[in-house]
Design a protein around this motif. Sequence first.
Motif, PDB file in Angstrom:
ATOM      1  N   GLU A 156      25.842  -9.268  33.528  1.00  0.00           N
ATOM      2  CA  GLU A 156      24.648  -8.418  33.497  1.00  0.00           C
ATOM      3  C   GLU A 156      25.002  -6.932  33.605  1.00  0.00           C
ATOM      4  O   GLU A 156      26.050  -6.552  34.142  1.00  0.00           O
ATOM      5  CB  GLU A 156      23.693  -8.813  34.618  1.00  0.00           C
ATOM      6  CG  GLU A 156      24.223  -8.563  36.010  1.00  0.00           C
ATOM      7  CD  GLU A 156      23.321  -9.165  37.099  1.00  0.00           C
ATOM      8  OE1 GLU A 156      22.924  -8.398  37.992  1.00  0.00           O
ATOM      9  OE2 GLU A 156      23.030 -10.382  37.033  1.00  0.00           O
ATOM     10  N   VAL A 157      24.105  -6.112  33.085  1.00  0.00           N
ATOM     11  CA  VAL A 157      24.278  -4.660  33.153  1.00  0.00           C
ATOM     12  C   VAL A 157      24.344  -4.235  34.623  1.00  0.00           C
ATOM     13  O   VAL A 157      23.582  -4.720  35.452  1.00  0.00           O
ATOM     14  CB  VAL A 157      23.105  -3.943  32.439  1.00  0.00           C
ATOM     15  CG1 VAL A 157      23.139  -2.436  32.700  1.00  0.00           C
ATOM     16  CG2 VAL A 157      23.167  -4.216  30.938  1.00  0.00           C
ATOM     17  N   ALA A 213      27.773  -1.182  31.143  1.00  0.00           N
ATOM     18  CA  ALA A 213      26.809  -0.085  31.068  1.00  0.00           C
ATOM     19  C   ALA A 213      25.618  -0.436  30.187  1.00  0.00           C
ATOM     20  O   ALA A 213      24.506   0.030  30.424  1.00  0.00           O
ATOM     21  CB  ALA A 213      27.491   1.177  30.542  1.00  0.00           C
ATOM     22  N   GLU A 214      25.865  -1.226  29.154  1.00  0.00           N
ATOM     23  CA  GLU A 214      24.791  -1.615  28.231  1.00  0.00           C
ATOM     24  C   GLU A 214      25.085  -2.993  27.708  1.00  0.00           C
ATOM     25  O   GLU A 214      26.239  -3.370  27.533  1.00  0.00           O
ATOM     26  CB  GLU A 214      24.745  -0.674  27.018  1.00  0.00           C
ATOM     27  CG  GLU A 214      24.161   0.692  27.278  1.00  0.00           C
ATOM     28  CD  GLU A 214      24.336   1.574  26.037  1.00  0.00           C
ATOM     29  OE1 GLU A 214      24.070   1.085  24.917  1.00  0.00           O
ATOM     30  OE2 GLU A 214      24.769   2.718  26.203  1.00  0.00           O
ATOM     31  N   ARG A 215      24.019  -3.715  27.388  1.00  0.00           N
ATOM     32  CA  ARG A 215      24.215  -5.025  26.754  1.00  0.00           C
ATOM     33  C   ARG A 215      22.936  -5.375  26.008  1.00  0.00           C
ATOM     34  O   ARG A 215      21.851  -5.368  26.589  1.00  0.00           O
ATOM     35  CB  ARG A 215      24.489  -6.066  27.837  1.00  0.00           C
ATOM     36  CG  ARG A 215      24.631  -7.463  27.290  1.00  0.00           C
ATOM     37  CD  ARG A 215      24.900  -8.446  28.422  1.00  0.00           C
ATOM     38  NE  ARG A 215      24.003  -9.582  28.310  1.00  0.00           N
ATOM     39  CZ  ARG A 215      23.882 -10.531  29.223  1.00  0.00           C
ATOM     40  NH1 ARG A 215      24.579 -10.479  30.345  1.00  0.00           N
ATOM     41  NH2 ARG A 215      23.062 -11.524  29.031  1.00  0.00           N
ATOM     42  N   ASP A 216      23.059  -5.629  24.720  1.00  0.00           N
ATOM     43  CA  ASP A 216      21.904  -6.126  23.968  1.00  0.00           C
ATOM     44  C   ASP A 216      22.385  -7.175  22.971  1.00  0.00           C
ATOM     45  O   ASP A 216      23.517  -7.643  23.072  1.00  0.00           O
ATOM     46  CB  ASP A 216      21.133  -4.977  23.295  1.00  0.00           C
ATOM     47  CG  ASP A 216      22.007  -4.198  22.317  1.00  0.00           C
ATOM     48  OD1 ASP A 216      22.944  -4.796  21.757  1.00  0.00           O
ATOM     49  OD2 ASP A 216      21.746  -3.003  22.114  1.00  0.00           O
ATOM     50  N   GLU A 266      25.593  -5.507  20.898  1.00  0.00           N
ATOM     51  CA  GLU A 266      26.852  -5.073  21.510  1.00  0.00           C
ATOM     52  C   GLU A 266      26.824  -5.022  23.030  1.00  0.00           C
ATOM     53  O   GLU A 266      25.765  -5.053  23.653  1.00  0.00           O
ATOM     54  CB  GLU A 266      27.313  -3.722  20.946  1.00  0.00           C
ATOM     55  CG  GLU A 266      26.455  -2.545  21.336  1.00  0.00           C
ATOM     56  CD  GLU A 266      27.063  -1.201  20.926  1.00  0.00           C
ATOM     57  OE1 GLU A 266      28.008  -1.172  20.094  1.00  0.00           O
ATOM     58  OE2 GLU A 266      26.615  -0.177  21.441  1.00  0.00           O
ATOM     59  N   VAL A 267      28.040  -4.957  23.581  1.00  0.00           N
ATOM     60  CA  VAL A 267      28.217  -4.794  25.023  1.00  0.00           C
ATOM     61  C   VAL A 267      29.073  -3.555  25.230  1.00  0.00           C
ATOM     62  O   VAL A 267      30.080  -3.375  24.548  1.00  0.00           O
ATOM     63  CB  VAL A 267      28.927  -6.022  25.640  1.00  0.00           C
ATOM     64  CG1 VAL A 267      29.223  -5.795  27.122  1.00  0.00           C
ATOM     65  CG2 VAL A 267      28.099  -7.286  25.448  1.00  0.00           C
ATOM     66  N   VAL A 268      28.664  -2.694  26.158  1.00  0.00           N
ATOM     67  CA  VAL A 268      29.428  -1.483  26.441  1.00  0.00           C
ATOM     68  C   VAL A 268      29.941  -1.545  27.884  1.00  0.00           C
ATOM     69  O   VAL A 268      29.163  -1.740  28.815  1.00  0.00           O
ATOM     70  CB  VAL A 268      28.559  -0.211  26.264  1.00  0.00           C
ATOM     71  CG1 VAL A 268      29.390   1.036  26.584  1.00  0.00           C
ATOM     72  CG2 VAL A 268      28.000  -0.139  24.849  1.00  0.00           C
ATOM     73  N   GLU A 271      31.795   0.697  30.730  1.00  0.00           N
ATOM     74  CA  GLU A 271      32.243   2.040  31.074  1.00  0.00           C
ATOM     75  C   GLU A 271      33.418   1.909  32.031  1.00  0.00           C
ATOM     76  O   GLU A 271      33.286   1.375  33.133  1.00  0.00           O
ATOM     77  CB  GLU A 271      31.101   2.835  31.709  1.00  0.00           C
ATOM     78  CG  GLU A 271      31.482   4.291  31.887  1.00  0.00           C
ATOM     79  CD  GLU A 271      30.307   5.145  32.382  1.00  0.00           C
ATOM     80  OE1 GLU A 271      29.195   4.989  31.851  1.00  0.00           O
ATOM     81  OE2 GLU A 271      30.537   5.936  33.304  1.00  0.00           O
ATOM     82  N   ARG A 302      33.918   4.974  27.386  1.00  0.00           N
ATOM     83  CA  ARG A 302      32.988   3.895  27.060  1.00  0.00           C
ATOM     84  C   ARG A 302      33.582   3.022  25.975  1.00  0.00           C
ATOM     85  O   ARG A 302      33.963   3.503  24.918  1.00  0.00           O
ATOM     86  CB  ARG A 302      31.643   4.477  26.620  1.00  0.00           C
ATOM     87  CG  ARG A 302      30.880   5.109  27.787  1.00  0.00           C
ATOM     88  CD  ARG A 302      29.701   5.919  27.326  1.00  0.00           C
ATOM     89  NE  ARG A 302      28.630   5.090  26.771  1.00  0.00           N
ATOM     90  CZ  ARG A 302      27.682   4.517  27.501  1.00  0.00           C
ATOM     91  NH1 ARG A 302      27.670   4.660  28.803  1.00  0.00           N
ATOM     92  NH2 ARG A 302      26.730   3.810  26.929  1.00  0.00           N
ATOM     93  N   ALA A 333      32.936  -0.121  23.562  1.00  0.00           N
ATOM     94  CA  ALA A 333      31.879  -0.971  23.011  1.00  0.00           C
ATOM     95  C   ALA A 333      32.482  -2.046  22.126  1.00  0.00           C
ATOM     96  O   ALA A 333      33.383  -1.777  21.325  1.00  0.00           O
ATOM     97  CB  ALA A 333      30.904  -0.118  22.203  1.00  0.00           C
TER      98      ALA A 333
END
Length: 235
Positions: A147-148, A182-185, A188-190, A192, A198, A200
Amino acid sequence: MASATVAEEEYLQILFWLHEAGLPMTGANLARAMQLSAPTVHEMVGRLEKDGYITRAKNRTISFTQTGSAHAESIVRRHRLIERFLTDVLGIPWDEVHEEAERLEHAMSPVLEARMLAAIGDAKTCPHGHPIAAGSRIEGVPLADVEVGASVRILRFENEAEDLLHYLKQSGLEPGLEGTVAERDDSEVVVEAKDGRRCAVTASVSETVSVLADPSPAPRTALPDQLVLGQRYGR
Ligand SMILES: [Zn+2]
Ligand SMILES: [Zn+2]
């Protein structure tokens, strides 16, 4: 120990990867991982059985014999050792060593193996995070499940296909890297990294990256399709 052909060693190696990843050792999973047709795989599985490396149960599950398991472990160990030698001693980038190791692993004497082991010092894994000594694999979870906000340490790239390794290298991810999701949709997954970079990767690639995470999602086994090891099998 009987001497296996190069092809037999390739199959034993893939069977070991399946086994290590917690996937059933079946002809179907072999065919998927090696991108070969079912009849091709069926024929070679028959040869491995005849030569005493594996047995097959009624439900078609494959098991190693003692000889088979020792042989599979040694070929996998050599592969990972060679990769580590190529990166740490010869300075070759880690996204360029898998195919070289594929070629060298079949032609290695015990003496050379011992020398290489001494040369890599205290490294315990290949440059992609796979343990050189069998049985010392740390379980992780797919980056895709994290999870983010969770902190992560990259453990391993489960798939060593070189085109995928080139992609991962460009992304900036590497085994041992620590950071935060940092991000996930859906696309993509980022991650940090601690130094602020960063990194990705696409959602499907994030399925092939094993991490330790805090908080951690529940463990699950990889999907066979994610263990396709190299384009060369597709020929
Ligand atoms: Zn490799
Ligand atoms: Zn490797």
